[in-house]
Design an enzyme around this catalytic site. Structure first.
Site, mmCIF file in Angstrom:
data_model
loop_
_atom_site.group_PDB
_atom_site.id
_atom_site.type_symbol
_atom_site.label_atom_id
_atom_site.label_comp_id
_atom_site.label_asym_id
_atom_site.label_seq_id
_atom_site.Cartn_x
_atom_site.Cartn_y
_atom_site.Cartn_z
ATOM 1 N N ARG A 34 0.822 -1.210 0.000
ATOM 2 C CA ARG A 34 0.000 0.000 0.000
ATOM 3 C C ARG A 34 0.858 1.263 0.000
ATOM 4 N NH1 ARG A 34 -5.275 -0.005 3.293
ATOM 5 N NH2 ARG A 34 -4.149 1.639 4.386
ATOM 6 N N ALA A 37 4.551 1.529 1.777
ATOM 7 C CA ALA A 37 5.565 0.719 1.102
ATOM 8 C C ALA A 37 5.984 1.369 -0.216
ATOM 9 C CB ALA A 37 5.037 -0.689 0.856
ATOM 10 N N HIS A 38 5.024 1.903 -0.956
ATOM 11 C CA HIS A 38 5.347 2.621 -2.190
ATOM 12 C C HIS A 38 6.230 3.837 -1.883
ATOM 13 C CE1 HIS A 38 2.189 0.215 -4.092
ATOM 14 N NE2 HIS A 38 2.537 0.722 -5.258
ATOM 15 N N ARG A 39 5.856 4.545 -0.837
ATOM 16 C CA ARG A 39 6.606 5.763 -0.485
ATOM 17 C C ARG A 39 8.011 5.415 -0.013
ATOM 18 N NH1 ARG A 39 3.107 7.659 2.792
ATOM 19 N NH2 ARG A 39 1.967 8.767 1.166
ATOM 20 N N GLU A 89 3.158 4.706 -8.938
ATOM 21 C CA GLU A 89 3.074 3.394 -9.577
ATOM 22 C C GLU A 89 3.975 3.220 -10.792
ATOM 23 O OE1 GLU A 89 2.431 0.486 -8.128
ATOM 24 O OE2 GLU A 89 0.380 1.117 -7.762
#
Length: 203
Positions: A34, A37-39, A89
């Site tokens: 989410r 984790a992406h950041r 993304e």
């Protein structure tokens, strides 16, 4: 029509005949991933502790039941809104080599470009079916970044025919949600015109 099942690891050629609107299923491995984790990966430069190259991620914050001895059971795993990850993304796909992204709702231009350039899919799992999704999880094989709390932990699961997954962005960058907006707006104009004729006496 034969049931379309993708099995990890996924190759670019596996996606060539898949188009927006198709319904597919996933067998193999998927990791919940989410916002944070992406950041951490894109803004913080921290490598993911799990390899998702050729794999799949799920935009979801699941409910997990600890079983002891580092074993866990999936109770519920409903998708979260994918658009929250839009700004990350494209770079996420480039950096990790992920081939399948599953979430709720559509995504935008950056993800479209990422899917087209690096050959990946974004799929929608129907909202409100979190328990059904959990039943597709055969085992939670690992849990990483548990310091983030249950919803943001990277839960890597072995799944069997997880789905139905509706393809919203294909490997050519086509976007089902954007295509439908055009169609729906055309219909709206026609309906609005008819309604206005019937209520023209209202001022």
């Amino acid at each position: 029509m034969a049931k379309k099942i993708l099995t990890t690891p996924i190759k670019a050629e596996d996606l060539e005949d898949i188009r927006i609107g198709d319904v597919i299923y996933l067998t193999g491995h998927i990791t919940t991933c989410r916002d944070v984790a992406h950041r951490r990966l894109i803004e913080g430069g921290r490598e993911l502790p799990v390899d998702v190259n050729g794999g799949a991620i799920l935009h979801a914050g699941p409910i997990i039941r600890p079983l002891g001895n580092d074993k866990y059971e999936m109770v519920s795993v409903g998708p979260t809104t994918s658009m929250r990850m839009e700004k990350f993304e494209k770079e996420f796909i480039k950096h990790t080599g992920v081939k399948l992204i599953v979430g709720k709702g559509g995504m935008g231009k950056e993800t479209m470009e990422g899917c087209k350039i690096y050959k990946a899919l974004h799929c929608v799992f129907p909202a409100g079916c979190a328990v059904i999704a959990a039943k597709c999880v055969e085992e939670i094989e690992s849990a990483n970044w548990k310091d983030l709390g249950m919803p943001e932990t990277l839960w890597t699961c072995r799944v069997h025919e997880l789905g139905p997954l509706i393809v919203s962005i294909d490997a050519n960058g086509n976007n089902l949600f954007e295509k439908n907006k055009v169609i729906f707006n055309e219909r709206k104009e026609k309906v609005s015109e008819e309604i206005c004729k019937e209520v023209r006496f209202i001022k």
